[in-house]
Write a protein that holds these residues in place. Structure first.
Motif, PDB file in Angstrom:
ATOM      1  N   GLN A 159      62.366  31.768 102.663  1.00 57.09           N
ATOM      2  CA  GLN A 159      62.592  30.981 103.977  1.00 57.09           C
ATOM      3  C   GLN A 159      64.036  31.197 104.487  1.00 57.09           C
ATOM      4  O   GLN A 159      64.989  30.839 103.411  1.00 57.09           O
ATOM      5  CB  GLN A 159      62.192  29.455 103.682  1.00 57.09           C
ATOM      6  CG  GLN A 159      60.770  29.265 103.408  1.00 57.09           C
ATOM      7  CD  GLN A 159      59.648  29.406 104.551  1.00 57.09           C
ATOM      8  OE1 GLN A 159      60.188  29.343 105.592  1.00 57.09           O
ATOM      9  NE2 GLN A 159      58.383  29.382 104.164  1.00 57.09           N
ATOM     10  N   GLY A 160      64.158  31.130 105.361  1.00 52.66           N
ATOM     11  CA  GLY A 160      65.557  31.362 106.080  1.00 52.66           C
ATOM     12  C   GLY A 160      65.832  31.930 107.412  1.00 52.66           C
ATOM     13  O   GLY A 160      64.832  32.542 107.974  1.00 52.66           O
ATOM     14  N   ALA A 161      66.975  31.865 108.004  1.00 49.65           N
ATOM     15  CA  ALA A 161      67.113  32.408 109.556  1.00 49.65           C
ATOM     16  C   ALA A 161      66.857  34.147 109.402  1.00 49.65           C
ATOM     17  O   ALA A 161      66.956  34.721 108.455  1.00 49.65           O
ATOM     18  CB  ALA A 161      68.336  32.115 109.945  1.00 49.65           C
ATOM     19  N   ALA A 162      66.453  34.550 110.389  1.00 50.55           N
ATOM     20  CA  ALA A 162      66.559  36.009 110.648  1.00 50.55           C
ATOM     21  C   ALA A 162      67.731  36.837 110.514  1.00 50.55           C
ATOM     22  O   ALA A 162      68.755  36.171 110.916  1.00 50.55           O
ATOM     23  CB  ALA A 162      65.831  36.321 111.980  1.00 50.55           C
ATOM     24  N   HIS A 163      67.716  37.819 109.844  1.00 43.50           N
ATOM     25  CA  HIS A 163      68.864  38.613 109.427  1.00 43.50           C
ATOM     26  C   HIS A 163      69.802  38.070 108.545  1.00 43.50           C
ATOM     27  O   HIS A 163      70.842  38.640 108.432  1.00 43.50           O
ATOM     28  CB  HIS A 163      69.752  39.031 110.700  1.00 43.50           C
ATOM     29  CG  HIS A 163      68.585  39.451 112.014  1.00 43.50           C
ATOM     30  ND1 HIS A 163      68.210  40.625 111.730  1.00 43.50           N
ATOM     31  CD2 HIS A 163      68.613  38.804 113.138  1.00 43.50           C
ATOM     32  CE1 HIS A 163      67.211  40.741 112.941  1.00 43.50           C
ATOM     33  NE2 HIS A 163      67.715  39.726 113.661  1.00 43.50           N
ATOM     34  N   SER A 164      69.392  37.121 107.973  1.00 45.05           N
ATOM     35  CA  SER A 164      70.161  36.500 106.518  1.00 45.05           C
ATOM     36  C   SER A 164      69.876  37.076 105.447  1.00 45.05           C
ATOM     37  O   SER A 164      68.937  37.665 105.142  1.00 45.05           O
ATOM     38  CB  SER A 164      70.134  34.964 106.641  1.00 45.05           C
ATOM     39  OG  SER A 164      68.585  34.568 106.447  1.00 45.05           O
ATOM     40  N   PRO A 183      72.696  43.548 105.208  1.00 46.17           N
ATOM     41  CA  PRO A 183      71.371  42.967 105.565  1.00 46.17           C
ATOM     42  C   PRO A 183      70.377  44.037 106.473  1.00 46.17           C
ATOM     43  O   PRO A 183      69.387  43.797 106.742  1.00 46.17           O
ATOM     44  CB  PRO A 183      72.038  41.898 106.830  1.00 46.17           C
ATOM     45  CG  PRO A 183      73.631  41.492 106.424  1.00 46.17           C
ATOM     46  CD  PRO A 183      73.894  42.770 105.618  1.00 46.17           C
ATOM     47  N   GLY A 184      70.993  45.149 106.757  1.00 50.53           N
ATOM     48  CA  GLY A 184      70.238  46.284 107.638  1.00 50.53           C
ATOM     49  C   GLY A 184      69.217  46.768 106.643  1.00 50.53           C
ATOM     50  O   GLY A 184      68.383  47.361 107.019  1.00 50.53           O
ATOM     51  N   ASN A 185      69.643  46.678 105.216  1.00 47.64           N
ATOM     52  CA  ASN A 185      68.753  47.046 104.195  1.00 47.64           C
ATOM     53  C   ASN A 185      68.037  46.030 103.318  1.00 47.64           C
ATOM     54  O   ASN A 185      66.849  46.492 102.715  1.00 47.64           O
ATOM     55  CB  ASN A 185      69.382  48.025 103.248  1.00 47.64           C
ATOM     56  CG  ASN A 185      70.164  49.272 103.853  1.00 47.64           C
ATOM     57  OD1 ASN A 185      71.286  49.317 103.876  1.00 47.64           O
ATOM     58  ND2 ASN A 185      69.330  50.207 104.541  1.00 47.64           N
ATOM     59  N   ALA A 186      68.500  44.923 103.379  1.00 45.62           N
ATOM     60  CA  ALA A 186      67.671  43.621 102.807  1.00 45.62           C
ATOM     61  C   ALA A 186      68.157  42.276 103.565  1.00 45.62           C
ATOM     62  O   ALA A 186      69.218  42.118 103.411  1.00 45.62           O
ATOM     63  CB  ALA A 186      68.099  43.847 101.258  1.00 45.62           C
ATOM     64  N   SER A 187      67.134  41.673 104.068  1.00 44.58           N
ATOM     65  CA  SER A 187      67.400  40.511 104.736  1.00 44.58           C
ATOM     66  C   SER A 187      65.956  39.937 105.099  1.00 44.58           C
ATOM     67  O   SER A 187      65.066  40.397 104.929  1.00 44.58           O
ATOM     68  CB  SER A 187      68.114  40.706 106.314  1.00 44.58           C
ATOM     69  OG  SER A 187      67.299  41.395 107.030  1.00 44.58           O
ATOM     70  N   LEU A 188      66.072  38.636 105.515  1.00 51.20           N
ATOM     71  CA  LEU A 188      64.975  37.900 105.845  1.00 51.20           C
ATOM     72  C   LEU A 188      64.609  37.861 107.251  1.00 51.20           C
ATOM     73  O   LEU A 188      65.529  38.219 108.019  1.00 51.20           O
ATOM     74  CB  LEU A 188      65.227  36.423 105.571  1.00 51.20           C
ATOM     75  CG  LEU A 188      65.722  35.927 104.052  1.00 51.20           C
ATOM     76  CD1 LEU A 188      66.077  34.479 103.947  1.00 51.20           C
ATOM     77  CD2 LEU A 188      64.877  36.405 103.102  1.00 51.20           C
ATOM     78  N   ASP A 189      63.449  37.903 107.680  1.00 52.03           N
ATOM     79  CA  ASP A 189      63.046  38.068 108.758  1.00 52.03           C
ATOM     80  C   ASP A 189      62.778  36.685 109.870  1.00 52.03           C
ATOM     81  O   ASP A 189      62.486  36.833 111.113  1.00 52.03           O
ATOM     82  CB  ASP A 189      61.701  38.721 108.978  1.00 52.03           C
ATOM     83  CG  ASP A 189      60.513  37.989 108.685  1.00 52.03           C
ATOM     84  OD1 ASP A 189      60.636  37.048 107.901  1.00 52.03           O
ATOM     85  OD2 ASP A 189      59.279  38.904 108.364  1.00 52.03           O
ATOM     86  N   GLY A 190      63.198  35.674 109.141  1.00 52.82           N
ATOM     87  CA  GLY A 190      62.982  34.222 110.059  1.00 52.82           C
ATOM     88  C   GLY A 190      61.468  34.008 110.054  1.00 52.82           C
ATOM     89  O   GLY A 190      61.421  32.669 110.433  1.00 52.82           O
ATOM     90  N   ARG A 191      60.613  34.499 109.219  1.00 57.37           N
ATOM     91  CA  ARG A 191      59.137  33.911 109.283  1.00 57.37           C
ATOM     92  C   ARG A 191      58.823  33.930 108.095  1.00 57.37           C
ATOM     93  O   ARG A 191      57.500  34.063 107.827  1.00 57.37           O
ATOM     94  CB  ARG A 191      58.369  35.030 110.304  1.00 57.37           C
ATOM     95  CG  ARG A 191      58.757  35.149 111.581  1.00 57.37           C
ATOM     96  CD  ARG A 191      57.700  36.093 112.428  1.00 57.37           C
ATOM     97  NE  ARG A 191      58.207  37.560 112.167  1.00 57.37           N
ATOM     98  CZ  ARG A 191      57.646  38.450 112.542  1.00 57.37           C
ATOM     99  NH1 ARG A 191      56.808  38.472 113.261  1.00 57.37           N
ATOM    100  NH2 ARG A 191      58.164  39.825 112.165  1.00 57.37           N
TER     101      ARG A 191
END
Length: 310
Positions: free
Chosen positions: A71-76, A105-113
Protein backbone atom coordinates in the motif's frame (compact mmCIF):
# COMPACT_ATOMS: atom_id res chain seq x y z
CA UNK A 1 16.57 -18.23 -8.09
CA UNK A 2 17.65 -21.13 -10.18
CA UNK A 3 21.43 -21.35 -10.21
CA UNK A 4 22.26 -23.44 -13.23
CA UNK A 5 25.97 -22.76 -13.37
CA UNK A 6 28.53 -21.42 -10.93
CA UNK A 7 26.03 -20.68 -8.19
CA UNK A 8 23.77 -19.81 -8.35
CA UNK A 9 -0.67 -4.77 -17.20
CA UNK A 10 -3.23 -5.27 -15.58
CA UNK A 11 -6.42 -3.95 -17.39
CA UNK A 12 -9.01 -2.38 -15.15
CA UNK A 13 -9.47 -2.73 -11.40
CA UNK A 14 -9.78 -6.16 -9.82
CA UNK A 15 -11.45 -7.13 -6.52
CA UNK A 16 -9.20 -8.39 -3.75
CA UNK A 17 -9.53 -10.46 -0.62
CA UNK A 18 -6.86 -8.44 1.11
CA UNK A 19 -5.94 -8.48 4.77
CA UNK A 20 -5.88 -4.96 6.26
CA UNK A 21 -2.54 -3.78 7.51
CA UNK A 22 -2.56 -2.98 11.19
CA UNK A 23 0.85 -1.44 11.85
CA UNK A 24 4.55 -2.13 11.84
CA UNK A 25 5.08 -4.34 14.88
CA UNK A 26 8.21 -5.09 16.85
CA UNK A 27 9.92 -8.45 17.22
CA UNK A 28 7.97 -9.78 20.18
CA UNK A 29 4.58 -9.21 18.60
CA UNK A 30 5.63 -10.83 15.36
CA UNK A 31 6.83 -13.92 17.16
CA UNK A 32 3.71 -14.39 19.26
CA UNK A 33 2.13 -17.65 18.32
CA UNK A 34 4.77 -18.27 15.65
CA UNK A 35 5.91 -21.60 14.34
CA UNK A 36 7.75 -23.82 16.80
CA UNK A 37 10.15 -25.93 14.77
CA UNK A 38 10.53 -29.45 16.01
CA UNK A 39 14.12 -29.99 14.94
CA UNK A 40 16.72 -27.35 15.53
CA UNK A 41 14.92 -24.52 13.79
CA UNK A 42 14.14 -21.09 15.14
CA UNK A 43 12.24 -17.99 14.14
CA UNK A 44 14.15 -14.84 13.38
CA UNK A 45 12.00 -11.77 12.92
CA UNK A 46 13.59 -8.36 12.62
CA UNK A 47 11.70 -5.17 13.62
CA UNK A 48 9.52 -3.13 11.27
CA UNK A 49 7.99 -6.00 9.33
CA UNK A 50 4.43 -5.21 8.31
CA UNK A 51 2.16 -7.69 10.06
CA UNK A 52 -1.46 -8.16 9.01
CA UNK A 53 -4.28 -8.08 11.53
CA UNK A 54 -4.36 -11.59 13.08
CA UNK A 55 -8.16 -11.78 13.20
CA UNK A 56 -8.31 -11.35 9.44
CA UNK A 57 -5.27 -13.48 8.69
CA UNK A 58 -6.28 -16.95 9.89
CA UNK A 59 -7.28 -19.50 7.25
CA UNK A 60 -7.23 -23.27 6.95
CA UNK A 61 -5.20 -23.81 10.09
CA UNK A 62 -2.68 -21.07 9.35
CA UNK A 63 -2.27 -17.66 10.97
CA UNK A 64 -0.80 -14.69 9.16
CA UNK A 65 2.32 -13.44 10.98
CA UNK A 66 3.99 -11.18 8.39
CA UNK A 67 3.04 -9.53 5.13
CA UNK A 68 3.61 -6.65 2.80
CA UNK A 69 0.48 -5.57 0.94
CA UNK A 70 2.34 -2.80 -0.93
CA UNK A 71 0.00 0.00 0.00
CA UNK A 72 1.31 3.43 -0.84
CA UNK A 73 1.35 6.24 -3.35
CA UNK A 74 2.12 5.60 -7.00
CA UNK A 75 5.83 5.76 -7.86
CA UNK A 76 6.85 5.57 -4.20
CA UNK A 77 9.51 3.18 -3.01
CA UNK A 78 8.77 -0.09 -1.19
CA UNK A 79 9.09 0.19 2.58
CA UNK A 80 12.81 0.45 3.33
CA UNK A 81 12.18 -0.88 6.83
CA UNK A 82 11.16 -4.13 5.16
CA UNK A 83 13.14 -4.34 1.91
CA UNK A 84 16.70 -3.70 0.80
CA UNK A 85 17.97 -3.61 -2.79
CA UNK A 86 20.66 -5.67 -4.47
CA UNK A 87 22.44 -3.59 -7.09
CA UNK A 88 24.79 -4.09 -10.00
CA UNK A 89 25.44 -6.54 -12.79
CA UNK A 90 27.38 -9.71 -13.41
CA UNK A 91 29.56 -11.46 -12.41
CA UNK A 92 28.02 -11.29 -8.92
CA UNK A 93 24.81 -13.19 -9.78
CA UNK A 94 26.61 -16.17 -11.29
CA UNK A 95 24.19 -17.00 -14.12
CA UNK A 96 25.52 -14.81 -16.97
CA UNK A 97 22.45 -12.59 -16.64
CA UNK A 98 22.10 -9.44 -18.71
CA UNK A 99 20.33 -7.07 -16.32
CA UNK A 100 21.87 -4.40 -14.11
CA UNK A 101 19.91 -4.03 -10.86
CA UNK A 102 19.21 -0.56 -9.45
CA UNK A 103 17.29 0.88 -6.52
CA UNK A 104 15.52 3.51 -8.65
CA UNK A 105 11.71 3.87 -8.59
CA UNK A 106 11.83 3.26 -12.34
CA UNK A 107 12.85 -0.33 -11.60
CA UNK A 108 11.01 -0.96 -8.32
CA UNK A 109 8.07 1.06 -7.03
CA UNK A 110 4.47 0.92 -5.87
CA UNK A 111 1.70 1.57 -8.39
CA UNK A 112 -0.75 3.28 -6.00
CA UNK A 113 -3.25 0.42 -6.35
CA UNK A 114 -1.75 -1.98 -3.84
CA UNK A 115 0.96 -3.52 -6.02
CA UNK A 116 4.72 -3.61 -6.20
CA UNK A 117 6.05 -3.36 -9.76
CA UNK A 118 9.52 -4.58 -10.73
CA UNK A 119 10.34 -3.23 -14.19
CA UNK A 120 13.04 -4.27 -16.63
CA UNK A 121 13.92 -1.49 -19.08
CA UNK A 122 16.13 -1.18 -22.13
CA UNK A 123 18.39 1.70 -21.16
CA UNK A 124 21.98 2.39 -20.35
CA UNK A 125 22.78 4.44 -17.26
CA UNK A 126 26.03 6.16 -16.41
CA UNK A 127 28.24 3.91 -14.34
CA UNK A 128 26.74 0.59 -15.47
CA UNK A 129 29.35 -2.18 -15.74
CA UNK A 130 28.35 -5.65 -16.96
CA UNK A 131 30.48 -8.70 -17.78
CA UNK A 132 27.93 -10.21 -20.19
CA UNK A 133 25.27 -8.92 -22.56
CA UNK A 134 24.97 -5.48 -24.11
CA UNK A 135 24.76 -3.75 -20.69
CA UNK A 136 21.61 -1.87 -21.70
CA UNK A 137 18.96 -3.42 -19.43
CA UNK A 138 18.08 -2.29 -15.90
CA UNK A 139 15.81 -4.11 -13.48
CA UNK A 140 14.98 -4.59 -9.78
CA UNK A 141 15.90 -7.12 -7.11
CA UNK A 142 14.65 -6.75 -3.51
CA UNK A 143 15.36 -8.79 -0.39
CA UNK A 144 14.42 -8.83 3.29
CA UNK A 145 17.97 -9.72 4.34
CA UNK A 146 18.63 -8.14 7.71
CA UNK A 147 14.98 -7.12 7.95
CA UNK A 148 13.00 -10.37 8.13
CA UNK A 149 13.74 -14.07 8.09
CA UNK A 150 11.91 -17.14 9.29
CA UNK A 151 12.23 -20.91 9.54
CA UNK A 152 9.17 -22.99 8.60
CA UNK A 153 5.67 -21.89 7.73
CA UNK A 154 3.64 -21.00 4.65
CA UNK A 155 5.22 -18.48 2.29
CA UNK A 156 3.17 -17.13 -0.61
CA UNK A 157 2.91 -14.29 -3.08
CA UNK A 158 0.31 -13.28 -5.64
CA UNK A 159 2.12 -12.26 -8.80
CA UNK A 160 1.55 -11.45 -12.43
CA UNK A 161 4.68 -12.38 -14.35
CA UNK A 162 5.78 -10.59 -17.53
CA UNK A 163 5.64 -12.11 -20.99
CA UNK A 164 8.61 -12.52 -23.31
CA UNK A 165 11.65 -14.57 -24.28
CA UNK A 166 14.59 -14.14 -21.93
CA UNK A 167 12.57 -12.83 -18.98
CA UNK A 168 13.09 -14.61 -15.66
CA UNK A 169 10.89 -13.49 -12.72
CA UNK A 170 11.40 -15.19 -9.37
CA UNK A 171 10.13 -15.33 -5.78
CA UNK A 172 12.57 -17.21 -3.56
CA UNK A 173 14.42 -17.52 -0.25
CA UNK A 174 18.02 -17.80 0.93
CA UNK A 175 19.42 -18.94 4.27
CA UNK A 176 19.86 -15.97 6.60
CA UNK A 177 23.22 -17.37 7.75
CA UNK A 178 24.71 -16.51 4.35
CA UNK A 179 27.32 -14.19 5.90
CA UNK A 180 28.76 -17.17 7.79
CA UNK A 181 27.88 -20.14 5.59
CA UNK A 182 28.51 -19.91 1.86
CA UNK A 183 25.95 -20.92 -0.73
CA UNK A 184 24.71 -23.60 -1.15
CA UNK A 185 25.41 -24.61 2.44
CA UNK A 186 23.02 -21.92 3.68
CA UNK A 187 20.20 -23.31 1.51
CA UNK A 188 18.02 -21.88 -1.26
CA UNK A 189 14.27 -22.35 -1.67
CA UNK A 190 12.84 -21.24 -5.02
CA UNK A 191 9.12 -20.70 -4.53
CA UNK A 192 8.51 -19.55 -8.11
CA UNK A 193 10.56 -19.20 -11.26
CA UNK A 194 9.15 -18.68 -14.74
CA UNK A 195 11.19 -18.45 -17.92
CA UNK A 196 9.80 -16.69 -20.94
CA UNK A 197 10.25 -19.58 -23.35
CA UNK A 198 7.96 -21.70 -21.13
CA UNK A 199 5.17 -19.19 -20.49
CA UNK A 200 2.74 -21.65 -18.93
CA UNK A 201 5.14 -23.48 -16.60
CA UNK A 202 6.15 -22.63 -13.04
CA UNK A 203 9.28 -24.15 -11.52
CA UNK A 204 9.96 -24.71 -7.83
CA UNK A 205 13.23 -26.06 -6.49
CA UNK A 206 15.67 -26.30 -3.62
CA UNK A 207 19.46 -26.07 -3.76
CA UNK A 208 21.88 -27.38 -1.18
CA UNK A 209 25.12 -29.35 -0.85
CA UNK A 210 25.12 -32.11 -3.44
CA UNK A 211 22.36 -30.56 -5.57
CA UNK A 212 23.86 -27.32 -6.71
CA UNK A 213 23.89 -26.93 -10.51
CA UNK A 214 20.69 -28.93 -10.85
CA UNK A 215 18.55 -28.54 -7.76
CA UNK A 216 15.74 -30.77 -6.63
CA UNK A 217 13.12 -29.36 -8.97
CA UNK A 218 9.35 -29.65 -9.34
CA UNK A 219 7.21 -27.97 -11.98
CA UNK A 220 3.69 -27.78 -13.32
CA UNK A 221 1.99 -26.14 -16.29
CA UNK A 222 -1.34 -24.48 -16.89
CA UNK A 223 -3.86 -26.41 -18.97
CA UNK A 224 -4.78 -25.67 -22.58
CA UNK A 225 -1.58 -23.81 -23.36
CA UNK A 226 -2.42 -20.83 -21.18
CA UNK A 227 0.27 -18.37 -20.10
CA UNK A 228 1.03 -17.39 -16.52
CA UNK A 229 1.41 -13.83 -17.82
CA UNK A 230 -2.31 -13.69 -18.64
CA UNK A 231 -3.24 -12.93 -15.03
CA UNK A 232 -2.31 -13.09 -11.37
CA UNK A 233 -1.46 -16.43 -9.77
CA UNK A 234 -0.59 -17.45 -6.22
CA UNK A 235 2.79 -19.10 -5.73
CA UNK A 236 3.50 -20.80 -2.43
CA UNK A 237 5.52 -23.25 -0.39
CA UNK A 238 4.61 -24.97 2.84
CA UNK A 239 7.94 -25.50 4.61
CA UNK A 240 8.14 -28.05 7.42
CA UNK A 241 11.17 -29.56 9.19
CA UNK A 242 11.21 -32.65 6.98
CA UNK A 243 9.70 -31.43 3.70
CA UNK A 244 8.87 -28.53 1.40
CA UNK A 245 5.69 -28.59 -0.70
CA UNK A 246 5.07 -26.36 -3.73
CA UNK A 247 1.68 -24.97 -4.75
CA UNK A 248 0.26 -23.09 -7.69
CA UNK A 249 -3.08 -21.41 -6.96
CA UNK A 250 -3.47 -23.54 -3.80
CA UNK A 251 -2.95 -26.82 -5.69
CA UNK A 252 0.13 -28.87 -4.68
CA UNK A 253 2.40 -29.96 -7.50
CA UNK A 254 5.62 -31.19 -5.88
CA UNK A 255 7.41 -32.07 -2.66
CA UNK A 256 11.05 -32.38 -1.54
CA UNK A 257 11.70 -34.56 1.52
CA UNK A 258 14.72 -34.68 3.79
CA UNK A 259 14.48 -38.48 3.95
CA UNK A 260 14.77 -38.90 0.19
CA UNK A 261 18.10 -37.26 -0.46
CA UNK A 262 20.77 -39.18 -2.32
CA UNK A 263 24.23 -40.00 -1.06
CA UNK A 264 26.31 -36.85 -0.83
CA UNK A 265 23.29 -34.56 -0.51
CA UNK A 266 22.55 -32.65 2.70
CA UNK A 267 19.28 -31.13 3.96
CA UNK A 268 20.03 -27.53 4.99
CA UNK A 269 16.51 -26.19 5.55
CA UNK A 270 16.40 -26.06 9.34
CA UNK A 271 17.13 -22.37 9.96
CA UNK A 272 15.61 -18.98 9.00
CA UNK A 273 15.60 -17.84 5.38
CA UNK A 274 14.97 -14.34 4.05
CA UNK A 275 12.80 -13.45 1.03
CA UNK A 276 13.73 -12.24 -2.44
CA UNK A 277 11.80 -10.85 -5.41
CA UNK A 278 13.51 -10.09 -8.70
CA UNK A 279 13.10 -9.82 -12.44
CA UNK A 280 16.17 -11.13 -14.23
CA UNK A 281 16.79 -10.91 -17.96
CA UNK A 282 18.87 -13.37 -19.95
CA UNK A 283 21.23 -15.89 -18.42
CA UNK A 284 22.14 -19.53 -18.82
CA UNK A 285 18.65 -20.89 -18.29
CA UNK A 286 16.16 -18.56 -20.02
CA UNK A 287 18.53 -17.45 -22.76
CA UNK A 288 18.75 -13.89 -24.09
CA UNK A 289 15.76 -11.69 -24.97
CA UNK A 290 14.96 -11.39 -28.65
CA UNK A 291 13.50 -8.69 -30.88
CA UNK A 292 9.97 -9.64 -29.80
CA UNK A 293 10.63 -9.35 -26.05
CA UNK A 294 8.60 -6.36 -24.84
CA UNK A 295 10.32 -3.64 -22.84
CA UNK A 296 9.56 -2.27 -20.39
CA UNK A 297 8.65 -5.65 -18.87
CA UNK A 298 6.78 -5.66 -15.56
CA UNK A 299 6.52 -8.17 -12.74
CA UNK A 300 3.52 -7.10 -10.63
CA UNK A 301 3.29 -8.32 -7.02
CA UNK A 302 -0.04 -7.98 -5.23
CA UNK A 303 1.23 -9.19 -1.85
CA UNK A 304 3.77 -11.32 -0.03
CA UNK A 305 2.50 -13.19 3.06
CA UNK A 306 3.95 -15.53 5.66
CA UNK A 307 1.82 -17.80 7.83
CA UNK A 308 2.48 -19.94 10.90
CA UNK A 309 0.33 -22.82 12.21
CA UNK A 310 -2.72 -21.37 13.94
Amino acid sequence: MRLRMRRRLRSGHRPRARARLLTALAVGAALTGGCSPARGGSDEVVPAAQVAEPARGARNGWRLVWSDEFQGAAHSRPDRRTWVFDRGGEPQWGNHEWQYYTDRPGNASLDGRGDLVLTARRERLRGMVCSVGPCNITSGRMTTKGRYARAYGRFEARIRVPRGQGLWPAFWMLGANSDKVRWPGNGEIDVMEVVGRQPGTVHGSVHGPGYVKQGIEKHTALAHGRSLADGFHTYRVDWMPDRIVWYLDDKPYGVARSGRLRRGQKWVFDHPHYLLLNLAVGGDWPGPPDRKTPFPARMVVDYVRVYAPA
